[in-house]
Write a protein that holds these residues in place. Structure first.
Motif, PDB file in Angstrom:
ATOM      1  N   SER A  67     -11.992   8.319 -67.587  1.00  0.00           N
ATOM      2  CA  SER A  67     -12.438   7.170 -66.787  1.00  0.00           C
ATOM      3  C   SER A  67     -13.317   6.223 -67.597  1.00  0.00           C
ATOM      4  CB  SER A  67     -13.208   7.656 -65.554  1.00  0.00           C
ATOM      5  OG  SER A  67     -12.431   8.527 -64.775  1.00  0.00           O
ATOM      6  N   ILE A  68     -12.968   5.996 -68.847  1.00  0.00           N
ATOM      7  CA  ILE A  68     -13.806   5.148 -69.686  1.00  0.00           C
ATOM      8  C   ILE A  68     -13.867   3.713 -69.173  1.00  0.00           C
ATOM      9  CG2 ILE A  68     -11.981   4.412 -71.304  1.00  0.00           C
ATOM     10  CD1 ILE A  68     -14.107   4.867 -73.548  1.00  0.00           C
ATOM     11  N   GLU A  69     -12.880   3.307 -68.396  1.00  0.00           N
ATOM     12  CA  GLU A  69     -12.900   1.948 -67.836  1.00  0.00           C
ATOM     13  C   GLU A  69     -13.993   1.776 -66.782  1.00  0.00           C
ATOM     14  OE1 GLU A  69      -8.346   0.491 -67.729  1.00  0.00           O
ATOM     15  OE2 GLU A  69      -8.671   2.598 -67.253  1.00  0.00           O
ATOM     16  N   ASP A  70     -14.576   2.885 -66.323  1.00  0.00           N
ATOM     17  CA  ASP A  70     -15.652   2.819 -65.344  1.00  0.00           C
ATOM     18  C   ASP A  70     -17.029   2.775 -66.000  1.00  0.00           C
ATOM     19  OD1 ASP A  70     -13.784   2.961 -63.298  1.00  0.00           O
ATOM     20  OD2 ASP A  70     -13.859   5.158 -63.209  1.00  0.00           O
ATOM     21  N   VAL A  71     -17.065   2.844 -67.327  1.00  0.00           N
ATOM     22  CA  VAL A  71     -18.342   2.831 -68.044  1.00  0.00           C
ATOM     23  C   VAL A  71     -18.959   1.440 -67.994  1.00  0.00           C
ATOM     24  CG1 VAL A  71     -19.446   3.049 -70.308  1.00  0.00           C
ATOM     25  CG2 VAL A  71     -17.709   4.708 -69.595  1.00  0.00           C
ATOM     26  N   ASP A  72     -20.252   1.388 -67.707  1.00  0.00           N
ATOM     27  CA  ASP A  72     -20.999   0.138 -67.772  1.00  0.00           C
ATOM     28  C   ASP A  72     -21.750   0.116 -69.098  1.00  0.00           C
ATOM     29  OD1 ASP A  72     -22.241  -2.251 -67.187  1.00  0.00           O
ATOM     30  OD2 ASP A  72     -23.907  -1.300 -66.106  1.00  0.00           O
ATOM     31  N   CYS A  73     -21.388  -0.816 -69.968  1.00  0.00           N
ATOM     32  CA  CYS A  73     -21.987  -0.870 -71.308  1.00  0.00           C
ATOM     33  C   CYS A  73     -22.468  -2.293 -71.582  1.00  0.00           C
ATOM     34  CB  CYS A  73     -20.970  -0.418 -72.351  1.00  0.00           C
ATOM     35  SG  CYS A  73     -21.655  -0.174 -73.998  1.00  0.00           S
ATOM     36  N   PRO A  74     -23.633  -2.657 -71.040  1.00  0.00           N
ATOM     37  CA  PRO A  74     -24.127  -4.035 -71.209  1.00  0.00           C
ATOM     38  C   PRO A  74     -24.431  -4.402 -72.650  1.00  0.00           C
ATOM     39  CG  PRO A  74     -25.822  -2.619 -70.243  1.00  0.00           C
ATOM     40  CD  PRO A  74     -24.559  -1.823 -70.244  1.00  0.00           C
ATOM     41  N   GLN A  75     -24.590  -3.401 -73.511  1.00  0.00           N
ATOM     42  CA  GLN A  75     -24.894  -3.685 -74.921  1.00  0.00           C
ATOM     43  C   GLN A  75     -23.780  -4.475 -75.606  1.00  0.00           C
ATOM     44  OE1 GLN A  75     -25.075  -0.653 -73.543  1.00  0.00           O
ATOM     45  NE2 GLN A  75     -27.254  -0.090 -73.607  1.00  0.00           N
ATOM     46  N   LEU A  76     -22.569  -4.401 -75.060  1.00  0.00           N
ATOM     47  CA  LEU A  76     -21.429  -5.091 -75.675  1.00  0.00           C
ATOM     48  C   LEU A  76     -21.172  -6.479 -75.066  1.00  0.00           C
ATOM     49  CD1 LEU A  76     -18.904  -2.116 -75.951  1.00  0.00           C
ATOM     50  CD2 LEU A  76     -20.206  -3.170 -77.809  1.00  0.00           C
ATOM     51  N   ASP A  77     -21.965  -6.858 -74.079  1.00  0.00           N
ATOM     52  CA  ASP A  77     -21.727  -8.121 -73.379  1.00  0.00           C
ATOM     53  C   ASP A  77     -21.695  -9.324 -74.308  1.00  0.00           C
ATOM     54  OD1 ASP A  77     -21.481  -6.839 -70.975  1.00  0.00           O
ATOM     55  OD2 ASP A  77     -23.474  -7.342 -70.231  1.00  0.00           O
ATOM     56  N   GLU A  78     -22.694  -9.394 -75.199  1.00  0.00           N
ATOM     57  CA  GLU A  78     -22.809 -10.575 -76.054  1.00  0.00           C
ATOM     58  C   GLU A  78     -21.613 -10.719 -76.990  1.00  0.00           C
ATOM     59  OE1 GLU A  78     -26.014 -12.526 -79.231  1.00  0.00           O
ATOM     60  OE2 GLU A  78     -26.619 -10.858 -77.921  1.00  0.00           O
ATOM     61  N   PHE A  79     -21.170  -9.589 -77.550  1.00  0.00           N
ATOM     62  CA  PHE A  79     -20.030  -9.638 -78.458  1.00  0.00           C
ATOM     63  C   PHE A  79     -18.745 -10.034 -77.715  1.00  0.00           C
ATOM     64  CE2 PHE A  79     -16.714  -7.106 -80.922  1.00  0.00           C
ATOM     65  CZ  PHE A  79     -16.504  -8.119 -81.843  1.00  0.00           C
ATOM     66  N   VAL A  80     -18.539  -9.471 -76.536  1.00  0.00           N
ATOM     67  CA  VAL A  80     -17.350  -9.801 -75.761  1.00  0.00           C
ATOM     68  C   VAL A  80     -17.374 -11.269 -75.337  1.00  0.00           C
ATOM     69  CG1 VAL A  80     -16.073  -9.313 -73.635  1.00  0.00           C
ATOM     70  CG2 VAL A  80     -16.954  -7.428 -75.017  1.00  0.00           C
ATOM     71  N   ASP A  81     -18.526 -11.766 -74.988  1.00  0.00           N
ATOM     72  CA  ASP A  81     -18.647 -13.188 -74.651  1.00  0.00           C
ATOM     73  C   ASP A  81     -18.252 -14.057 -75.854  1.00  0.00           C
ATOM     74  OD1 ASP A  81     -19.464 -12.706 -72.074  1.00  0.00           O
ATOM     75  OD2 ASP A  81     -21.608 -12.886 -72.503  1.00  0.00           O
ATOM     76  N   ALA A  82     -18.627 -13.611 -77.041  1.00  0.00           N
ATOM     77  CA  ALA A  82     -18.256 -14.350 -78.252  1.00  0.00           C
ATOM     78  C   ALA A  82     -16.749 -14.310 -78.466  1.00  0.00           C
ATOM     79  CB  ALA A  82     -18.979 -13.762 -79.459  1.00  0.00           C
ATOM     80  N   LEU A  83     -16.125 -13.172 -78.178  1.00  0.00           N
ATOM     81  CA  LEU A  83     -14.674 -13.076 -78.303  1.00  0.00           C
ATOM     82  C   LEU A  83     -13.982 -14.019 -77.320  1.00  0.00           C
ATOM     83  CD1 LEU A  83     -14.063  -9.222 -78.705  1.00  0.00           C
ATOM     84  CD2 LEU A  83     -14.025 -10.974 -80.484  1.00  0.00           C
ATOM     85  N   LYS A  84     -14.499 -14.125 -76.123  1.00  0.00           N
ATOM     86  CA  LYS A  84     -13.906 -15.028 -75.127  1.00  0.00           C
ATOM     87  C   LYS A  84     -13.976 -16.473 -75.600  1.00  0.00           C
ATOM     88  CE  LYS A  84     -14.780 -14.596 -70.786  1.00  0.00           C
ATOM     89  NZ  LYS A  84     -15.576 -14.517 -69.535  1.00  0.00           N
TER      90      LYS A  84
END
Length: 273
Positions: free
Chosen positions: A256-273
């Motif tokens: 169930s890794i899709e249920d993990v909340d990992c806010p530490q990656l938010d900034e990087f994912v925002d940059a990818l978007k």
């Protein structure tokens, strides 16, 4: 006949002195696929959490509305399907191999999806493994993807060389841990990327700390982090520092890794978007 400039990158002639360019080694994408960007997740050693980071990045990007896939290039130690709870085998039609699709729509291809028994060891030599990696690119119908994350095996051997040469890798993320040998681990991966002319997007430190659930204090279980100093020396950013979290481990083990909340990656994912 024009005079040779000895710049083979701009020349179409096939003379005896021609030196192969990076483009000469690239394998064609499956004609039914449209993958916009390919990102490798690498490390100079095993056990640092590359597969975890690959899956977390894919899940986070999917939640952000991106179409993503994970190519499990760790042929002898595949773990991506289990993290997503995938138990079905890969199918095939006239367009090629079809990746498994997770509950949120992430596309996954792994050798475990092709084996009759997932517990069977893959006892293959390097050239055979490299051939499978290439087929995961040329024969798999990935459809339309914004990002394809490639979960690499540890080290700088055959598979890493195959991925960097055969796939149009747009950049890599280097995963490390806070131990003393972090600099050597990161440098190995960084230097190979530079040798292969692949951009390094940044570093992610896994198992960076443990945060006490009662007082909130951060405990450096593996010692003081050196990732910031290493990143400064290499002139690359630190993308995230991921904590030791038993809850994440439970979700991964249960698929169930899709249920993990990992806010530490938010900034990087925002940059990818």
């Amino acid at each position: 006949m024009s005079e040779c400039t000895h710049d083979c990158s701009t020349c179409k002639s096939s003379c005896a002195d021609r030196k192969p360019t990076k483009e000469d080694f690239l394998k064609p994408m499956n004609k039914f696929s449209n993958v916009k960007k390919v990102i490798g997740v690498v490390s100079g050693k095993g056990g640092v959490g590359k597969s975890l980071v690959s899956c977390l990045l894919a899940a986070k990007c999917r939640k952000a509305g991106l179409n993503v896939g994970v190519l499990d290039a760790d042929i002898t130690g595949p773990s991506v399907p289990k993290s997503f709870g995938i138990e079905s085998r890969a199918m095939q039609n006239e367009t090629g191999l079809l990746p498994a699709v997770t509950k949120t729509g992430i596309k996954v291809m792994s050798i475990n999806l092709l084996l009759e028994d997932v517990n069977s060891p893959v006892v293959w030599r390097g050239p055979v493994i490299s051939g499978v990696i290439e087929q995961f690119w040329t024969d798999v119908n990935w459809g339309d993807l914004d990002y394809l994350f490639v979960d690499m095996p540890p080290g700088t051997g055959d598979v890493a060389l195959t991925v960097f040469q055969s796939l149009p890798v747009d950049g890599i993320v280097i995963v490390s841990t806070p131990q003393d040998l972090v600099k050597m681990i990161v440098n190995k991966a960084y230097n190979m990327a530079k040798l292969m002319d692949v951009p390094v997007l940044g570093l992610i430190e896994n198992m960076s700390y443990y945060q006490c659930p009662d007082c909130g204090k951060k405990i450096n279980v593996f010692g003081e982090s050196q990732i910031d100093e290493t990143a400064d020396e290499l002139n690359v950013p630190v993308l995230a520092k991921l904590p030791i979290n038993p809850d994440i481990a439970k979700l991964v083990d249960s698929g169930s890794i899709e249920d993990v909340d990992c806010p530490q990656l938010d900034e990087f994912v925002d940059a990818l978007k």
